[in-house]
Design a protein around this motif. Structure first.
Motif, PDB file in Angstrom:
ATOM      1  N   VAL A  49       0.839  -1.201   0.000  1.00  0.00           N
ATOM      2  CA  VAL A  49       0.000   0.000   0.000  1.00  0.00           C
ATOM      3  C   VAL A  49       0.872   1.250   0.000  1.00  0.00           C
ATOM      4  CG1 VAL A  49      -1.718   1.329   1.287  1.00  0.00           C
ATOM      5  CG2 VAL A  49      -1.937  -1.165   1.128  1.00  0.00           C
ATOM      6  N   LEU A  50       1.945   1.235   0.771  1.00  0.00           N
ATOM      7  CA  LEU A  50       2.853   2.388   0.814  1.00  0.00           C
ATOM      8  C   LEU A  50       3.485   2.617  -0.556  1.00  0.00           C
ATOM      9  CD1 LEU A  50       4.149   4.618   2.460  1.00  0.00           C
ATOM     10  CD2 LEU A  50       5.874   2.977   3.238  1.00  0.00           C
ATOM     11  N   ASP A  51       3.822   1.543  -1.253  1.00  0.00           N
ATOM     12  CA  ASP A  51       4.366   1.675  -2.606  1.00  0.00           C
ATOM     13  C   ASP A  51       3.335   2.316  -3.539  1.00  0.00           C
ATOM     14  OD1 ASP A  51       6.319   1.000  -4.797  1.00  0.00           O
ATOM     15  OD2 ASP A  51       4.624  -0.210  -5.463  1.00  0.00           O
ATOM     16  N   VAL A  52       2.074   1.922  -3.403  1.00  0.00           N
ATOM     17  CA  VAL A  52       1.002   2.511  -4.213  1.00  0.00           C
ATOM     18  C   VAL A  52       0.862   3.999  -3.889  1.00  0.00           C
ATOM     19  CG1 VAL A  52      -1.493   2.493  -4.660  1.00  0.00           C
ATOM     20  CG2 VAL A  52      -0.245   0.331  -4.486  1.00  0.00           C
ATOM     21  N   ILE A  53       0.931   4.343  -2.611  1.00  0.00           N
ATOM     22  CA  ILE A  53       0.843   5.749  -2.202  1.00  0.00           C
ATOM     23  C   ILE A  53       1.951   6.570  -2.852  1.00  0.00           C
ATOM     24  CG2 ILE A  53       1.116   7.351  -0.248  1.00  0.00           C
ATOM     25  CD1 ILE A  53      -0.272   5.255   1.515  1.00  0.00           C
ATOM     26  N   LYS A  54       3.179   6.040  -2.802  1.00  0.00           N
ATOM     27  CA  LYS A  54       4.326   6.784  -3.344  1.00  0.00           C
ATOM     28  C   LYS A  54       4.265   6.883  -4.861  1.00  0.00           C
ATOM     29  CE  LYS A  54       7.472   5.869   0.520  1.00  0.00           C
ATOM     30  NZ  LYS A  54       8.690   5.151   0.973  1.00  0.00           N
ATOM     31  N   ARG A  55       3.681   5.862  -5.507  1.00  0.00           N
ATOM     32  CA  ARG A  55       3.520   5.942  -6.961  1.00  0.00           C
ATOM     33  C   ARG A  55       2.468   6.981  -7.339  1.00  0.00           C
ATOM     34  NH1 ARG A  55       1.404   1.041  -8.855  1.00  0.00           N
ATOM     35  NH2 ARG A  55       1.821  -0.266  -7.049  1.00  0.00           N
ATOM     36  N   GLU A 364      -2.653  12.372  13.007  1.00  0.00           N
ATOM     37  CA  GLU A 364      -3.181  13.705  12.719  1.00  0.00           C
ATOM     38  C   GLU A 364      -2.562  14.268  11.434  1.00  0.00           C
ATOM     39  OE1 GLU A 364      -3.799  12.662  16.831  1.00  0.00           O
ATOM     40  OE2 GLU A 364      -1.930  12.805  15.675  1.00  0.00           O
ATOM     41  N   GLU A 365      -1.277  13.986  11.237  1.00  0.00           N
ATOM     42  CA  GLU A 365      -0.582  14.477  10.047  1.00  0.00           C
ATOM     43  C   GLU A 365      -0.952  13.699   8.792  1.00  0.00           C
ATOM     44  OE1 GLU A 365       3.649  15.995  12.029  1.00  0.00           O
ATOM     45  OE2 GLU A 365       3.341  13.862  11.578  1.00  0.00           O
ATOM     46  N   PHE A 366      -1.210  12.409   8.964  1.00  0.00           N
ATOM     47  CA  PHE A 366      -1.521  11.551   7.823  1.00  0.00           C
ATOM     48  C   PHE A 366      -2.700  10.661   8.213  1.00  0.00           C
ATOM     49  CE2 PHE A 366      -0.737   8.635   4.298  1.00  0.00           C
ATOM     50  CZ  PHE A 366      -0.202   9.481   3.327  1.00  0.00           C
ATOM     51  N   PRO A 367      -3.887  11.260   8.269  1.00  0.00           N
ATOM     52  CA  PRO A 367      -5.063  10.518   8.758  1.00  0.00           C
ATOM     53  C   PRO A 367      -5.474   9.387   7.834  1.00  0.00           C
ATOM     54  CG  PRO A 367      -5.731  12.640   7.862  1.00  0.00           C
ATOM     55  CD  PRO A 367      -4.228  12.642   7.896  1.00  0.00           C
ATOM     56  N   LEU A 368      -6.334   8.550   8.370  1.00  0.00           N
ATOM     57  CA  LEU A 368      -6.824   7.396   7.622  1.00  0.00           C
ATOM     58  C   LEU A 368      -7.447   7.811   6.290  1.00  0.00           C
ATOM     59  CD1 LEU A 368      -7.322   4.362   7.552  1.00  0.00           C
ATOM     60  CD2 LEU A 368      -9.345   4.709   8.977  1.00  0.00           C
ATOM     61  N   ALA A 369      -8.060   8.991   6.240  1.00  0.00           N
ATOM     62  CA  ALA A 369      -8.661   9.476   4.994  1.00  0.00           C
ATOM     63  C   ALA A 369      -7.628   9.576   3.880  1.00  0.00           C
ATOM     64  CB  ALA A 369      -9.315  10.837   5.217  1.00  0.00           C
ATOM     65  N   LYS A 370      -6.365   9.843   4.225  1.00  0.00           N
ATOM     66  CA  LYS A 370      -5.300   9.908   3.224  1.00  0.00           C
ATOM     67  C   LYS A 370      -4.759   8.519   2.901  1.00  0.00           C
ATOM     68  CE  LYS A 370      -3.859  14.658   4.187  1.00  0.00           C
ATOM     69  NZ  LYS A 370      -2.713  15.587   4.347  1.00  0.00           N
ATOM     70  N   VAL A 371      -4.700   7.659   3.897  1.00  0.00           N
ATOM     71  CA  VAL A 371      -4.266   6.274   3.650  1.00  0.00           C
ATOM     72  C   VAL A 371      -5.263   5.583   2.718  1.00  0.00           C
ATOM     73  CG1 VAL A 371      -3.801   4.034   4.716  1.00  0.00           C
ATOM     74  CG2 VAL A 371      -3.048   6.136   5.862  1.00  0.00           C
ATOM     75  N   LEU A 372      -6.544   5.850   2.922  1.00  0.00           N
ATOM     76  CA  LEU A 372      -7.569   5.281   2.053  1.00  0.00           C
ATOM     77  C   LEU A 372      -7.375   5.730   0.613  1.00  0.00           C
ATOM     78  CD1 LEU A 372     -10.761   5.878   4.246  1.00  0.00           C
ATOM     79  CD2 LEU A 372      -9.644   3.683   3.852  1.00  0.00           C
ATOM     80  N   GLU A 373      -7.100   7.016   0.438  1.00  0.00           N
ATOM     81  CA  GLU A 373      -7.004   7.574  -0.908  1.00  0.00           C
ATOM     82  C   GLU A 373      -5.720   7.159  -1.593  1.00  0.00           C
ATOM     83  OE1 GLU A 373      -7.342   9.264  -4.459  1.00  0.00           O
ATOM     84  OE2 GLU A 373      -8.941   8.913  -3.015  1.00  0.00           O
ATOM     85  N   GLY A 374      -4.599   7.137  -0.853  1.00  0.00           N
ATOM     86  CA  GLY A 374      -3.300   7.011  -1.458  1.00  0.00           C
ATOM     87  C   GLY A 374      -2.944   5.732  -2.207  1.00  0.00           C
ATOM     88  N   GLY A 375      -3.269   4.561  -1.861  1.00  0.00           N
ATOM     89  CA  GLY A 375      -3.780   4.178  -0.581  1.00  0.00           C
ATOM     90  C   GLY A 375      -4.461   2.829  -0.760  1.00  0.00           C
ATOM     91  N   THR A 376      -5.206   2.462   0.242  1.00  0.00           N
ATOM     92  CA  THR A 376      -5.820   1.140   0.282  1.00  0.00           C
ATOM     93  C   THR A 376      -6.855   0.951  -0.817  1.00  0.00           C
ATOM     94  OG1 THR A 376      -7.433   1.938   1.907  1.00  0.00           O
ATOM     95  CG2 THR A 376      -5.419   0.887   2.754  1.00  0.00           C
ATOM     96  N   TRP A 377      -7.623   2.004  -1.106  1.00  0.00           N
ATOM     97  CA  TRP A 377      -8.643   1.895  -2.156  1.00  0.00           C
ATOM     98  C   TRP A 377      -7.990   1.658  -3.512  1.00  0.00           C
ATOM     99  CZ3 TRP A 377     -10.603   4.185  -6.601  1.00  0.00           C
ATOM    100  CH2 TRP A 377     -11.948   3.911  -6.899  1.00  0.00           C
ATOM    101  N   ALA A 378      -6.945   2.420  -3.812  1.00  0.00           N
ATOM    102  CA  ALA A 378      -6.225   2.241  -5.084  1.00  0.00           C
ATOM    103  C   ALA A 378      -5.545   0.885  -5.140  1.00  0.00           C
ATOM    104  CB  ALA A 378      -5.202   3.362  -5.264  1.00  0.00           C
ATOM    105  N   ALA A 379      -4.985   0.447  -4.011  1.00  0.00           N
ATOM    106  CA  ALA A 379      -4.337  -0.862  -3.962  1.00  0.00           C
ATOM    107  C   ALA A 379      -5.356  -1.978  -4.169  1.00  0.00           C
ATOM    108  CB  ALA A 379      -3.616  -1.038  -2.625  1.00  0.00           C
ATOM    109  N   GLY A 380      -6.544  -1.820  -3.585  1.00  0.00           N
ATOM    110  CA  GLY A 380      -7.598  -2.803  -3.770  1.00  0.00           C
ATOM    111  C   GLY A 380      -8.022  -2.905  -5.218  1.00  0.00           C
TER     112      GLY A 380
END
Length: 404
Positions: A49-55, A364-380
């Motif tokens: 997921v982190l790789d997807v976020i960075k891409r 607070e700096e990187f909330p779940l809303a950003k992890v979802l977008e970056g993120g788990t939804w794209a990775a899924g």
């Protein structure tokens, strides 16, 4: 159903969503659900997921997972047209127009199926959430939701929503026998139910517009708006739009389900409020885009839907105990789907924690809303495409257009 008022209110809190989901997670660890959990795969899934976020966001400037992302496709003709239309408005007016667009757009967004596409004259042919977004934005820009409001077509009113017939909806969304969409009637019913709510809930909507929520939030929370304030307002003001599910007295419990394995226990009801929270993420971004601050975004939960849930299955974090279940169709009220969604909520939190630690960020700096977008939804979605060209969910869900 006999519940104390405080118990009912608790069902709308993110903390309760997490608490109930954790109980199902514990049952799964004990082998008492339809799923096995493979926690040893958490680190590698977090790395993926982190790789997807960075891409997707090399500078890590990740926006929230909200409806606004779905307008950012193709040549963005519609989005640019919208931005041009509101460019001269003040911040509160921009926010009101934004909610008039976003709230109906979210309501029509549940899975459209594997074949439906939207063919825009000014963008690529596209399906799924992005196609639904462009169709709803085009419909909004056309003035179809404004009713008879003289001189102001760029708004949504109760009258405008009620005027949308099945034929009109199908025209705007290009639904036909050769371009079928799942749950058309469910989506249209939600728009009509929103119309009714706008006229009945004058505490929130004195002008019978979704955008009235801006004034409500600003006046009710003069010392600052929190994400939980937004979610509470969304659930309280829009709760009656959801079709006949569980209710207590006159209170519709929305995206809340009875889990038979917890029968006669105080936590028998399992809330998710997926669409309400996604509306909240979208409302929060709309407010912030207009210069209105919202704190505590990290308090909301992950979204228990088939892209995030698909990530859990396709990554191997969870697996079905009986693979024959893949070939069956499941309703949102079934034990298997409730369990799948609950495990998704818990595992999203676990992945988010690992990812923020790797980024040396706080929630607070990187909330779940950003992890979802970056993120788990794209990775899924990425894993779904590898598994199946049509990117169908890994579990066959019977969708009525109001949950997924």
């Amino acid at each position: 159903m006999d519940l104390a008022p405080q118990s009912i209110e608790a069902l709308f809190l993110p903390a309760t969503i997490r608490e109930r989901a954790q109980k199902i997670y514990a049952r799964s660890l004990s082998g008492k659900t339809h799923f096995n959990i493979h926690e040893e795969k958490l680190p590698q899934t977090a790395e993926f997921v982190l790789d997807v976020i960075k891409r997707n966001y090399p500078d890590l400037n990740v926006p929230y997972h909200s409806r606004w992302r779905h307008f950012e496709v193709g040549n963005q003709y519609q989005l640019k047209a919208y931005q041009q239309e509101i460019s001269a408005a003040d911040s509160v007016t921009k926010a009101k127009i934004g909610l008039d667009l976003i709230i109906p757009s979210v309501l029509v967004d549940a899975g459209a199926g594997n074949t439906w596409v939207y063919r825009s004259k000014n963008s690529e042919t596209i399906g799924r959430s992005e196609g639904l977004a462009l169709a709803s934005l085009d419909m909004f820009l056309s003035g179809a939701l404004s009713g008879s409001a003289a001189g102001n077509s760029l708004q949504t009113t109760a009258e405008g929503l009620q005027s949308i017939s099945l034929e009109t909806f199908c025209q705007h969304f290009q639904v036909s026998e050769s371009n079928p969409m799942n749950g058309v009637e469910g989506r249209l019913n939600l728009l009509h139910n929103l119309s009714t709510t706008l006229t009945q809930k004058e505490k929130f909507f004195p002008n019978h517009r979704p955008g009235d929520l801006v004034d409500y939030l600003l006046t009710t929370h003069p010392d600052g708006i929190t994400a939980e304030n937004v979610l509470s307002a969304i659930i309280e003001s829009l709760g009656d739009i959801w079709p006949g599910r569980l209710s207590v007295g006159e209170k519709n419990l929305g995206d809340t389900w009875t889990y038979a394995q917890f029968h006669n226990e105080t936590f028998e009801l399992i809330p998710f409020h997926k669409l309400s929270q996604w509306i909240s993420y979208s409302v929060i971004e709309t407010l912030e885009m207009s210069g209105i601050s919202v704190s505590g975004v990290e308090k909301l939960t992950g979204l228990a839907e088939y892209r995030n849930g698909g990530l859990m299955l396709d990554s191997g974090l969870i697996s079905l105990r009986d693979n024959q279940h893949v070939d069956q169709q499941w309703s949102p009220s079934s034990e298997l789907i409730i369990e799948w969604r609950a495990l998704t909520v818990v595992l999203l939190d676990k992945l988010s924690l690992l990812i923020t630690e790797k980024l040396n960020k706080t929630p607070e700096e990187f909330p779940l809303a950003k992890v979802l977008e970056g993120g788990t939804w794209a990775a899924g979605r990425e894993l779904a495409k590898k598994r199946s060209p049509d990117m169908a969910p890994p579990i066959n869900i019977k969708s009525d257009g109001t949950v997924f």
